[in-house]
Design an enzyme around this catalytic site. Structure first.
Site, PDB file in Angstrom:
ATOM      1  N   HIS A 121       0.824  -1.224   0.000  1.00 50.60           N
ATOM      2  CA  HIS A 121       0.000   0.000   0.000  1.00 50.60           C
ATOM      3  C   HIS A 121       0.853   1.268   0.000  1.00 50.60           C
ATOM      4  O   HIS A 121       0.332   2.356   0.219  1.00 50.60           O
ATOM      5  CB  HIS A 121      -0.959   0.002   1.201  1.00 50.60           C
ATOM      6  CG  HIS A 121      -2.069  -0.999   1.060  1.00 50.60           C
ATOM      7  ND1 HIS A 121      -2.940  -1.312   2.082  1.00 50.60           N
ATOM      8  CD2 HIS A 121      -2.460  -1.749   0.005  1.00 50.60           C
ATOM      9  CE1 HIS A 121      -3.805  -2.221   1.654  1.00 50.60           C
ATOM     10  NE2 HIS A 121      -3.539  -2.511   0.402  1.00 50.60           N
ATOM     11  N   CYS A 132       5.894  13.814 -13.290  1.00 52.01           N
ATOM     12  CA  CYS A 132       6.930  12.921 -13.856  1.00 52.01           C
ATOM     13  C   CYS A 132       6.936  11.544 -13.195  1.00 52.01           C
ATOM     14  O   CYS A 132       7.676  10.665 -13.604  1.00 52.01           O
ATOM     15  CB  CYS A 132       8.302  13.579 -13.793  1.00 52.01           C
ATOM     16  SG  CYS A 132       8.963  13.726 -12.113  1.00 52.01           S
ATOM     17  N   THR A 190      -4.446  -8.147  10.594  1.00 50.03           N
ATOM     18  CA  THR A 190      -5.207  -7.493   9.513  1.00 50.03           C
ATOM     19  C   THR A 190      -6.659  -7.933   9.579  1.00 50.03           C
ATOM     20  O   THR A 190      -6.948  -9.103   9.864  1.00 50.03           O
ATOM     21  CB  THR A 190      -4.614  -7.742   8.109  1.00 50.03           C
ATOM     22  OG1 THR A 190      -5.487  -7.163   7.128  1.00 50.03           O
ATOM     23  CG2 THR A 190      -4.391  -9.208   7.808  1.00 50.03           C
ATOM     24  N   SER A 191      -7.559  -6.985   9.290  1.00 49.27           N
ATOM     25  CA  SER A 191      -8.989  -7.306   9.373  1.00 49.27           C
ATOM     26  C   SER A 191      -9.428  -8.184   8.195  1.00 49.27           C
ATOM     27  O   SER A 191     -10.520  -8.736   8.225  1.00 49.27           O
ATOM     28  CB  SER A 191      -9.813  -6.020   9.410  1.00 49.27           C
ATOM     29  OG  SER A 191      -9.524  -5.236   8.278  1.00 49.27           O
ATOM     30  N   ASN A 215      -4.320 -12.521  15.638  1.00 43.11           N
ATOM     31  CA  ASN A 215      -5.143 -11.301  15.632  1.00 43.11           C
ATOM     32  C   ASN A 215      -5.827 -11.168  16.986  1.00 43.11           C
ATOM     33  O   ASN A 215      -6.104 -12.166  17.652  1.00 43.11           O
ATOM     34  CB  ASN A 215      -6.194 -11.367  14.507  1.00 43.11           C
ATOM     35  CG  ASN A 215      -6.767 -10.005  14.166  1.00 43.11           C
ATOM     36  OD1 ASN A 215      -7.349  -9.336  15.014  1.00 43.11           O
ATOM     37  ND2 ASN A 215      -6.599  -9.590  12.927  1.00 43.11           N
TER      38      ASN A 215
HETATM   39  P1  OAD Z   1      -7.654  -2.699  10.058  1.00 41.19           P
HETATM   40  O1  OAD Z   1      -7.725  -1.485  10.924  1.00 41.19           O
HETATM   41  O2  OAD Z   1      -8.763  -2.920   9.098  1.00 41.19           O
HETATM   42  O3  OAD Z   1      -7.547  -3.994  10.950  1.00 41.19           O
HETATM   43  C1  OAD Z   1      -6.630  -4.101  12.008  1.00 41.19           C
HETATM   44  C2  OAD Z   1      -6.696  -5.517  12.551  1.00 41.19           C
HETATM   45  O4  OAD Z   1      -5.724  -5.637  13.569  1.00 41.19           O
HETATM   46  C3  OAD Z   1      -8.030  -5.914  13.169  1.00 41.19           C
HETATM   47  O5  OAD Z   1      -8.414  -7.187  12.677  1.00 41.19           O
HETATM   48  C4  OAD Z   1      -7.754  -5.960  14.668  1.00 41.19           C
HETATM   49  O6  OAD Z   1      -8.507  -6.971  15.328  1.00 41.19           O
HETATM   50  C5  OAD Z   1      -6.288  -6.296  14.687  1.00 41.19           C
HETATM   51  N1  OAD Z   1      -5.544  -5.800  15.859  1.00 41.19           N
HETATM   52  C6  OAD Z   1      -5.690  -4.616  16.506  1.00 41.19           C
HETATM   53  N2  OAD Z   1      -4.779  -4.484  17.484  1.00 41.19           N
HETATM   54  C7  OAD Z   1      -4.022  -5.621  17.461  1.00 41.19           C
HETATM   55  C8  OAD Z   1      -2.898  -6.090  18.205  1.00 41.19           C
HETATM   56  N3  OAD Z   1      -2.365  -5.366  19.183  1.00 41.19           N
HETATM   57  N4  OAD Z   1      -2.369  -7.292  17.887  1.00 41.19           N
HETATM   58  C9  OAD Z   1      -2.914  -8.051  16.887  1.00 41.19           C
HETATM   59  N5  OAD Z   1      -3.970  -7.654  16.149  1.00 41.19           N
HETATM   60  C10 OAD Z   1      -4.509  -6.457  16.417  1.00 41.19           C
HETATM   61  O7  OAD Z   1      -6.234  -2.639   9.327  1.00 41.19           O
HETATM   62  P2  OAD Z   1      -5.750  -3.398   8.001  1.00 41.19           P
HETATM   63  O8  OAD Z   1      -6.325  -4.765   7.923  1.00 41.19           O
HETATM   64  O9  OAD Z   1      -4.285  -3.258   7.978  1.00 41.19           O
HETATM   65  O10 OAD Z   1      -5.164   1.043   3.440  1.00 41.19           O
HETATM   66  O11 OAD Z   1      -6.404  -2.481   6.880  1.00 41.19           O
HETATM   67  C11 OAD Z   1      -6.138  -2.718   5.537  1.00 41.19           C
HETATM   68  C12 OAD Z   1      -6.046  -1.409   4.789  1.00 41.19           C
HETATM   69  O12 OAD Z   1      -7.228  -0.647   5.003  1.00 41.19           O
HETATM   70  C13 OAD Z   1      -4.929  -0.489   5.272  1.00 41.19           C
HETATM   71  O13 OAD Z   1      -3.682  -0.811   4.702  1.00 41.19           O
HETATM   72  C14 OAD Z   1      -5.388   0.866   4.848  1.00 41.19           C
HETATM   73  C15 OAD Z   1      -6.866   0.744   5.184  1.00 41.19           C
HETATM   74  O14 OAD Z   1      -7.719   1.532   4.425  1.00 41.19           O
HETATM   75  C16 OAD Z   1      -4.404   2.090   3.017  1.00 41.19           C
HETATM   76  O15 OAD Z   1      -3.931   2.923   3.747  1.00 41.19           O
HETATM   77  C17 OAD Z   1      -4.193   2.141   1.555  1.00 41.19           C
END
Ligand code: OAD
Length: 243
Positions: A121, A132, A190-191, A215
């Site tokens: 990302h 450019c 990751t969610s 998670n």
């Molecule tokens: P999310 O905010 O959607 O999900 C975060 C995940 O981490 C959730 O499933 C939580 O349960 C888990 N979580 C939170 N704290 C934690 C901890 N201490 N240990 C383990 N797990 C934990 O984030 P992403 O899945 O990364 O895109 O989101 C994907 C994309 O959506 C991101 O890269 C971003 C966003 O829009 C861009 O910026 C382009």
């Protein structure tokens, strides 16, 4: 989800594996104090992604978009990698083929020392010229508006993959290669709702990889993986490394 395997079983599998791929999301950086995107405290609770993280938003109001990214840069400038990032660096030195695919733009994996990585990302510490297309490192906080390209004078934008944009072909290529050759895929924090990363678990599984999820909560990945552990990345990931 299955309770057939303990985290120590997974640790042994990882240390015996020839090839391990790790997919990370905001949850691994949550333990460094970086806000996640979804959930009660998530960034998308207070901000609308289409108003801040889309090419249309940037065309409409580049200053607003840069204000938001400056705010995030200021926040991230105070954050350090945590023990989960650091454990992945140690695992990289032990496992013959080790690749991290991260959706995080915070750069904390590379700050920790991870070498083999696809930041699918983008990276908040990089900027790209809208004219450019030159990509450069930029760690200025805050970045004065309008930031201009030193080569051609064009307006710079964050080097981030926004909603509605495609991932870089090189990142996709590296990611699918890593998913297709790994013996074990580890999915951390990751969610599992943003594509294409949301579809990576079945790719690795179809190729016979053992798939593990770490998670805080169950996710759409949980029923698909071989084993899912619930807890904080900073507590679970270090258990994967032998003393
Ligand atoms: P999310 O905010 O959607 O999900 C975060 C995940 O981490 C959730 O499933 C939580 O349960 C888990 N979580 C939170 N704290 C934690 C901890 N201490 N240990 C383990 N797990 C934990 O984030 P992403 O899945 O990364 O895109 O989101 C994907 C994309 O959506 C991101 O890269 C971003 C966003 O829009 C861009 O910026 C382009």
């Amino acid at each position: 989800m299955s309770s057939q395997f303990t985290i120590l079983d997974v640790r042994d599998r990882i240390q015996q594996a020839q090839s391990v791929t790790v997919l990370t999301g905001a949850g691994i950086s949550a333990d460094s104090g970086v806000p996640t995107f979804r959930g009660p405290e998530g960034l998308w609770k207070n901000f609308r992604p289409e108003e801040l993280a889309s090419p249309e938003a940037f065309d409409r109001d580049p200053q607003l978009v840069w204000e938001w990214y400056n705010w995030r840069r200021e926040l991230l400038a105070t954050k350090r990698p945590n023990i989960a990032h650091e454990t992945l660096v140690k695992l990289e030195t032990l496992i013959p083929d080790f690749w991290v695919i991260t959706q995080n733009v915070d750069g904390l994996h590379t700050t920790a020392g991870t070498q083999n990585i696809s930041e699918i990302h983008g990276n908040i510490w990089k900027v790209r010229c809208t004219q450019c297309q030159e990509v450069s490192q930029n760690t200025q906080v805050p970045l004065a508006f309008p930031p201009n390209c030193t080569d051609c004078g064009g307006l710079l934008r964050p080097h981030i993959v926004w909603f509605g944009e495609a991932l870089a072909p090189k990142d996709l290529e590296q990611s699918y290669a890593a998913l297709n050759r790994c013996d074990l895929l580890l999915i951390i924090g990751t969610s599992g709702v943003v594509y294409p990363a949301a579809s990576f678990a079945p790719v690795a599984k179809d190729h016979g990889a053992f798939v593990v999820e770490l998670n805080l909560d169950p996710t759409p990945h949980s029923p698909v993986v071989d084993v899912s552990f619930q807890g904080r990345a900073k507590e679970l990931v270090p258990l994967l490394l032998k003393e």
